[in-house]
Write an enzyme that holds these catalytic residues in place. Structure first.
Site, short mmCIF file in Angstrom:
data_model
loop_
_atom_site.label_atom_id
_atom_site.label_comp_id
_atom_site.label_asym_id
_atom_site.label_seq_id
_atom_site.Cartn_x
_atom_site.Cartn_y
_atom_site.Cartn_z
N HIS A 133 12.36 -17.21 37.60
CA HIS A 133 12.90 -16.17 36.78
C HIS A 133 13.32 -14.75 37.59
O HIS A 133 13.53 -14.05 37.13
CB HIS A 133 11.70 -15.58 36.13
CG HIS A 133 10.47 -14.96 36.79
ND1 HIS A 133 9.48 -15.68 37.37
CD2 HIS A 133 10.25 -13.68 36.78
CE1 HIS A 133 8.89 -14.72 37.83
NE2 HIS A 133 9.12 -13.78 37.49
C1 UD1 Z 1 8.87 -9.05 34.56
C2 UD1 Z 1 8.53 -8.58 35.88
C3 UD1 Z 1 8.32 -9.55 36.89
C4 UD1 Z 1 7.20 -10.72 36.35
C5 UD1 Z 1 7.74 -11.16 35.13
C6 UD1 Z 1 6.89 -12.24 34.68
C7 UD1 Z 1 9.49 -6.50 36.00
C8 UD1 Z 1 10.65 -5.64 36.75
N1 UD1 Z 1 9.54 -7.74 36.24
O1 UD1 Z 1 10.17 -9.77 34.68
O2 UD1 Z 1 7.87 -8.95 37.92
O3 UD1 Z 1 7.14 -11.60 37.66
O4 UD1 Z 1 7.80 -10.21 34.34
O5 UD1 Z 1 7.41 -13.12 33.59
O6 UD1 Z 1 8.64 -5.72 35.37
N2 UD1 Z 1 12.41 -11.51 27.31
C9 UD1 Z 1 12.26 -12.32 26.39
N3 UD1 Z 1 10.78 -12.15 25.56
C10 UD1 Z 1 9.80 -11.32 26.23
C11 UD1 Z 1 10.15 -10.74 27.38
C12 UD1 Z 1 11.33 -10.80 27.88
O7 UD1 Z 1 12.98 -13.10 25.52
O8 UD1 Z 1 8.61 -11.43 25.67
C13 UD1 Z 1 13.52 -11.68 27.96
C14 UD1 Z 1 14.67 -10.53 27.39
O9 UD1 Z 1 15.87 -10.97 27.32
C15 UD1 Z 1 14.45 -9.56 28.57
C16 UD1 Z 1 14.41 -10.40 29.72
O10 UD1 Z 1 13.43 -11.68 29.36
O11 UD1 Z 1 15.40 -8.82 28.77
C17 UD1 Z 1 13.57 -9.98 30.92
O12 UD1 Z 1 12.28 -9.44 30.72
P1 UD1 Z 1 11.72 -8.35 31.70
O13 UD1 Z 1 10.36 -7.82 31.05
O14 UD1 Z 1 12.83 -6.98 31.79
O15 UD1 Z 1 11.62 -8.90 32.99
P2 UD1 Z 1 11.19 -10.34 33.57
O16 UD1 Z 1 12.26 -10.92 33.96
O17 UD1 Z 1 10.31 -11.03 32.45
#
Ligand code: UD1
Length: 378
Positions: free
Chosen positions: A206
């Site tokens: 991820h």
């Molecule tokens: C975040 C953390 C990362 C951690 C990871 C675990 C930061 C900078 N990154 O990354 O350190 O290892 O979580 O998973 O804080 N999305 C969904 N559903 C959700 C959440 C996110 O669909 O419940 C999708 C959305 O499209 C979103 C993307 O995932 O834009 C990324 O989510 P985000 O919270 O920005 O960062 P992660 O890649 O999950």
């Protein structure tokens, strides 16, 4: 007696298993009142709701959701500030290195509320990772730095953090693992996937650097497809990875099974029976070390060097050739490893001692602790 009021902040999937064991001890301790705040950085049932149920956590929910880094960070700050004002907390506990960790820390520090950072001091020395920026900022302005491995203490000292603020307490995520492993292994996931008794590998990906760019993902996908000719691979797909993965041929590969992201217990059950794990996660490097399972980390660096020096972890890089070379070396000379010091399931007790000492509360054993031990033994 007035209790010391602490707010525990969690925002994203890897935070929940770090908060759970500490929250349980705190909520049984007569000196503390503990309020849990979930920022809602992760909000999907599979990344958040199921984890809260698996770990039996209650929580105030801020509903922040996704966005650019600036938007997400700003939204956590905007929504956390009034909560901190209303609760009149004596301290804030943040865990890990996600955007919610850093955002809550900045808010608390500016309101002169002491911050305790759990998992302080880890450094990849790679500032292109958003987590590294979050770690640096959080540690620089936290008051109590609870460290999971010796490298964390060294890094903080070299950045000029005074020694009295740093406590090597061990790994809270491993407390959760030890508390939940039995239940996880009874989750029935192997029968549901019909893999009982057969060797298999587990994949997670991820990191933005690996999945957001086609060139990087293609290299990793090519290596995984080749490895799957030897051992079938199971791949729970993070939402960030899902759309990017459609560009590759992984989904059509007969020996790679894509899964929805499972809850904590299901994932732990699956991982504990796997023969090898290929991942770019931070926490999984630690969990595989404790489970004694070989881990190939699909990154060029790690902020958790103890998993390489003492555990079962190997840095495999992100190019097809480097991953296949690490895979070959691992099969020829499997790494056995040992469990790092203080990853013993009692990190939450040591965190509590550090909090008692910071707030100058008697460290004498108290009845509340015994009750907590009963509660955490599932
Ligand atoms: C975040 C953390 C990362 C951690 C990871 C675990 C930061 C900078 N990154 O990354 O350190 O290892 O979580 O998973 O804080 N999305 C969904 N559903 C959700 C959440 C996110 O669909 O419940 C999708 C959305 O499209 C979103 C993307 O995932 O834009 C990324 O989510 P985000 O919270 O920005 O960062 P992660 O890649 O999950």
């Amino acid at each position: 007696m007035k209790r010391t009021k602490l707010i525990c902040v969690a925002g994203a999937r890897p935070n929940f298993m770090k908060v759970a064991p500490l929250w349980r001890l705190l909520s049984c301790d007569r000196h503390f009142a503990c309020v849990l705040v979930h920022t809602g950085q992760h909000y999907d049932e599979q990344l958040s709701g199921q984890f809260f149920r698996d770990l039996a956590l209650p929580g105030h929910y801020l509903g922040v959701g996704s966005g650019s880094h600036a938007q997400q960070t700003a939204e956590v700050m905007r929504r956390f500030e009034p909560v901190l004002e209303t609760e009149c907390a004596d301290g804030v506990i943040v865990v890990g290195d996600v955007n919610s960790t850093m955002a809550a820390t900045v808010v608390a520090a500016k309101m002169h509320v002491p911050v305790c950072h759990v998992e302080a001091g880890l450094r990849s020395f790679d500032r292109s990772m958003p987590e590294e920026i979050n770690r640096l900022i959080t540690d620089a302005i936290s008051d109590v730095l609870l460290v999971s491995e010796a490298s964390g203490r060294r890094n903080l000292l070299s950045e000029g953090i005074p020694e009295y603020r740093i406590h090597l307490v061990g790994n809270l995520m491993i407390d959760s693992l030890r508390q939940c492993l039995g239940r996880a292994q009874r989750s029935g996931i192997l029968s549901r996937l019909r893999i009982n008794g057969r060797p298999f590998g587990l994949v997670t990906l991820h990191r933005p650097a690996n999945v957001d760019r086609a060139e990087s993902l293609d290299e990793i996908a090519a290596a995984l497809i080749e490895i799957s000719q030897t051992v079938p691979l199971y791949f729970p797909v993070h939402p960030r990875t899902r759309t990017h993965l459609e560009r590759t041929t992984i989904g059509r590969s007969a020996n790679i099974t894509l899964l929805e992201p499972p809850g904590y217990l299901t994932f732990l059950g699956l991982m504990s029976h796997s023969s090898v794990v290929l991942t770019d996660s931070g926490g999984i490097q630690e969990e595989t070390t404790v489970l004694g399972i070989p881990c190939l980390t699909l990154r060029k660096n790690t902020e958790r060097p103890v998993t390489i020096e003492q555990g079962t972890n190997t840095l495999a890089g992100t190019r097809r050739a480097s991953i296949l070379a690490a895979w070959k070396a691992m099969r020829e000379h499997p790494k056995t490893g040992c469990i790092p010091p203080l990853w013993d399931g009692a990190a939450a007790e040591r965190c509590l001692d550090a909090l008692h000492s910071y707030f100058r509360i008697s460290r004498k054993p108290i009845r509340g602790r015994a009750r907590a031990a009963e509660i955490v033994a599932f």
